[in-house]
Design a protein around this motif. Sequence first.
Motif, short mmCIF file in Angstrom:
data_model
loop_
_atom_site.label_atom_id
_atom_site.label_comp_id
_atom_site.label_asym_id
_atom_site.label_seq_id
_atom_site.Cartn_x
_atom_site.Cartn_y
_atom_site.Cartn_z
N GLY A 147 3.18 -4.23 11.82
CA GLY A 147 1.42 -3.67 11.90
C GLY A 147 1.16 -4.89 10.31
O GLY A 147 1.26 -5.76 10.06
N SER A 148 -0.29 -4.44 10.11
CA SER A 148 -1.07 -5.50 9.38
C SER A 148 -1.75 -4.29 7.88
O SER A 148 -2.98 -4.42 7.67
CB SER A 148 -1.99 -6.67 9.84
N SER A 149 -1.55 -3.38 7.95
CA SER A 149 -1.70 -2.03 6.14
C SER A 149 -2.00 -2.82 5.40
O SER A 149 -0.92 -4.12 5.02
CB SER A 149 -0.57 -1.74 6.63
N GLN A 150 -2.79 -2.55 5.04
CA GLN A 150 -3.39 -3.67 3.40
C GLN A 150 -3.18 -2.71 2.33
O GLN A 150 -3.19 -2.68 1.36
CB GLN A 150 -4.63 -3.88 3.62
N LEU A 151 -2.44 -1.41 2.73
CA LEU A 151 -2.32 -0.62 1.35
C LEU A 151 -0.98 0.69 2.21
O LEU A 151 -0.92 0.78 3.29
CB LEU A 151 -3.29 0.39 1.34
N LEU A 152 -0.09 0.60 0.29
CA LEU A 152 0.76 1.78 0.86
C LEU A 152 0.85 2.47 -0.56
O LEU A 152 0.62 2.40 -1.50
CB LEU A 152 2.46 0.67 0.92
N LEU A 153 0.64 3.41 0.03
CA LEU A 153 0.85 4.77 -0.59
C LEU A 153 1.77 5.87 -1.19
O LEU A 153 2.05 6.07 0.22
CB LEU A 153 -0.78 5.67 -0.35
N LYS A 154 1.99 6.88 -1.77
CA LYS A 154 3.80 6.88 -2.62
C LYS A 154 2.55 8.06 -2.99
O LYS A 154 3.26 8.37 -4.73
CB LYS A 154 4.56 5.97 -2.81
N PRO A 155 2.79 9.32 -2.14
CA PRO A 155 2.49 10.35 -3.77
C PRO A 155 4.12 10.28 -3.58
O PRO A 155 5.23 10.68 -2.83
CB PRO A 155 1.48 11.07 -2.23
N ARG A 156 3.59 11.95 -5.30
CA ARG A 156 4.86 12.68 -5.05
C ARG A 156 4.92 13.63 -5.33
O ARG A 156 5.67 14.26 -5.35
CB ARG A 156 5.00 12.02 -7.21
N ASN A 157 4.09 14.13 -4.49
CA ASN A 157 3.85 16.03 -4.31
C ASN A 157 3.07 16.26 -2.90
O ASN A 157 2.29 15.44 -3.15
CB ASN A 157 3.56 16.68 -5.38
N THR A 158 3.77 17.92 -2.83
CA THR A 158 2.26 17.67 -1.89
C THR A 158 0.95 17.95 -2.24
O THR A 158 0.22 17.33 -1.57
CB THR A 158 2.88 19.08 -1.48
N ASN A 159 0.30 18.28 -3.14
CA ASN A 159 -0.85 18.17 -3.99
C ASN A 159 -1.23 16.29 -3.32
O ASN A 159 -2.86 16.59 -3.22
CB ASN A 159 -0.80 18.54 -5.01
N GLU A 188 -13.57 0.62 -3.37
CA GLU A 188 -14.09 2.85 -3.69
C GLU A 188 -12.84 3.28 -3.21
O GLU A 188 -12.48 3.62 -3.98
CB GLU A 188 -15.09 2.76 -2.81
N ASP A 189 -12.47 2.97 -2.11
CA ASP A 189 -10.95 3.49 -1.76
C ASP A 189 -10.12 3.50 -2.81
O ASP A 189 -9.33 5.01 -2.87
CB ASP A 189 -10.55 2.92 -0.01
N ILE A 190 -9.75 2.37 -2.65
CA ILE A 190 -8.44 1.59 -3.54
C ILE A 190 -9.02 2.58 -5.33
O ILE A 190 -7.61 2.93 -5.22
CB ILE A 190 -8.06 0.36 -4.09
N ASP A 191 -9.79 2.17 -5.42
CA ASP A 191 -10.07 2.54 -6.78
C ASP A 191 -9.76 4.21 -6.79
O ASP A 191 -9.30 5.25 -7.19
CB ASP A 191 -11.32 3.14 -7.39
N TYR A 192 -9.89 5.20 -5.29
CA TYR A 192 -10.09 6.44 -5.56
C TYR A 192 -8.68 6.69 -5.66
O TYR A 192 -7.52 8.04 -6.49
CB TYR A 192 -10.84 6.91 -4.65
N PHE A 193 -7.32 5.81 -5.35
CA PHE A 193 -6.52 6.54 -4.71
C PHE A 193 -6.33 6.18 -5.74
O PHE A 193 -4.87 7.24 -6.66
CB PHE A 193 -5.65 6.11 -3.77
N LYS A 194 -6.15 5.43 -7.06
CA LYS A 194 -5.56 5.08 -8.08
C LYS A 194 -5.82 5.97 -9.43
O LYS A 194 -5.39 6.03 -9.57
CB LYS A 194 -5.75 3.83 -8.79
N LYS A 195 -7.18 6.36 -8.44
CA LYS A 195 -7.57 7.76 -10.07
C LYS A 195 -6.14 8.96 -9.31
O LYS A 195 -5.95 9.26 -10.99
CB LYS A 195 -8.99 7.98 -9.34
N ILE A 196 -5.60 9.43 -8.30
CA ILE A 196 -5.68 10.41 -8.34
C ILE A 196 -3.96 10.06 -8.01
O ILE A 196 -3.52 11.38 -7.91
CB ILE A 196 -6.21 11.09 -6.52
N LEU A 197 -3.45 9.39 -8.18
CA LEU A 197 -1.87 9.25 -7.78
C LEU A 197 -1.06 7.87 -8.75
O LEU A 197 -0.20 7.98 -8.97
CB LEU A 197 -1.62 8.27 -6.62
N GLY A 198 -2.19 7.66 -9.12
CA GLY A 198 -1.73 6.80 -11.05
C GLY A 198 -1.27 4.71 -9.63
O GLY A 198 -0.96 5.58 -8.76
#
Length: 482
Positions: free
Chosen positions: A53-65, A19-29
Amino acid sequence: GSSAYELHRNDSFSKLSLEDIDYFKKILGEKSVIQDEDVLSTANVDWMRKYKGSSQLLLKPRNTNEVSKILKYCNSRYLAVVPQGGNTGLVGGSVPVFDEVIVSTSSMNNIIGFDNVSGILVCEAGCILEKLDSFLAEKGFMMPLDLGAKGSCQIGGNVSTNAGGLRFVRYGSLRGNVLGLEVVLPNGTIVDMLGTLRKDNTGYDLKQLFIGSEGSLGIITKVSILTPLRLSSINLAFLACNDYLSCQKLLLEAKTKLGEVLSAFEFLDCESMELVLSYLDGVRNPLPPSNFYVLIETTGSNESHDKEKLESFFLHSMERGILSDGVMAQDMNQASSFWQIREGIAEALMKAGAVYKYDLSLPIENLYKIVEEMRKRLGESAKVLGYGHLGDGNLHLNISTPVYDDTVFELIEPFVYEWTSKHRGSISAEHGLGLMKANEIHYSKSSEAVHLMASIKGLFDPNGIMNPYKFLPRSLLSQHKE
Ligand code: FAD
Ligand code: S2G
Ligand code: ZN
């Protein structure tokens, strides 16, 4: 490896769900939500390949919001987060310890504005230092800091580690040059402190809390910084001296004789020179072998004036016998070949094997003693290098062994921290605490001060999701209850 304490994942942090992954895809693309193995494995390991580390997720936001939405969600889900800029930090602060979500500022790299009268630049945190410096060069300005990592480090990361670097002796700390910040708090609140005034005494100077906070209080999304004019007359001298005392005397002489045009004063010992010459191709020593070398840069507005000052400094130092040899760069190429020696030490160390890095502030007169002490303690088992920003009283003590050796490590720590503390120094001049020194702050700060820091951390990040396990002793941080 890191200090002698065992690390366990704080299991009050949630594990990532679909669900987390889906949420991030929804808000970030989709493009900004990265689970690719190769990209993740790079983002999970630091520049020295010492922390992984062993992170499973890298997020690359494009702006402050987008940063705000990410943090608000992670905070409500108790998902731990590690902010990442250029990933060139040297204390393990920029990579996950376990499975923390990596939030990278790399896609936030717009220049927002530049005032070419005041020299005030406003830009996003993900702007790469070298790119900002070239942008400013066309306008006749320059960044007030320069470091070997300029090609990949980002201004948000520089501010978060309060990076010092090669121009510090002239332009001072980011604490003075940063005029404003925009940050996002762990609960998603966007705090606009993006002032562009040199003087503004209205209330607590909150941006100072974020400078050097190493991702522990929130994410820096924009920076407003005062940039100096890029003056026309830049000279660089590469000098040789016989002993450390002469380096000290040269520093005093340079401050006296070169005064306001002095813009860098770096030193390195012969072990550092030997390592660079043996591991970096195409680098050569412009002088006959010597025990110590010093780089002196001057930056001024009048070529003949500056050259005259340098000549008299040179002659006077030779007469006084504090200088055994020296050469002035005749052109930009030669100047960059001199800088390549100093800036190449970090890379040479990586090629030589395992590195044990100590970034110390010490009173100038004692600064090199710790190198000699360490050589006595380690004997033939390791190479001990001393170099750094002598102009700022900042030594980079680096110990090198072909492969990591626990006995060497035990001989170094806690000795080096105790020695530094005894000599009223700092166990981190410019690189910060990160994971490496999360438990060592007491060598340089009083317990009252550290407790106050922990309460500030608790105020900004009550759930402790920002860059956990690092920076402050974990024993002090109240982890949120289930
Ligand atoms: P990262 O390494 O990605 O992150 C550094 C820390 O800041 C981490 O704790 C991270 O969580 C946090 N962080 C990053 N971005 C943000 C953000 N936007 N908001 C909140 N937290 C954030 N340092 C010096 O001081 N002087 C030097 O002379 C110097 N020379 C160097 C030479 C080399 C070859 C290398 C590899 C490093 C050198 N460094 C030096 C280390 C320096 O601290 C880092 O290179 C740089 O300042 C960190 O910037 P970064 O973008 O790489 O940040
Ligand atoms: C430097 C970073 C590299 C190192 O070179 O000034 O800050 O090896 C250091 O410590
Ligand atoms: Zn440095």
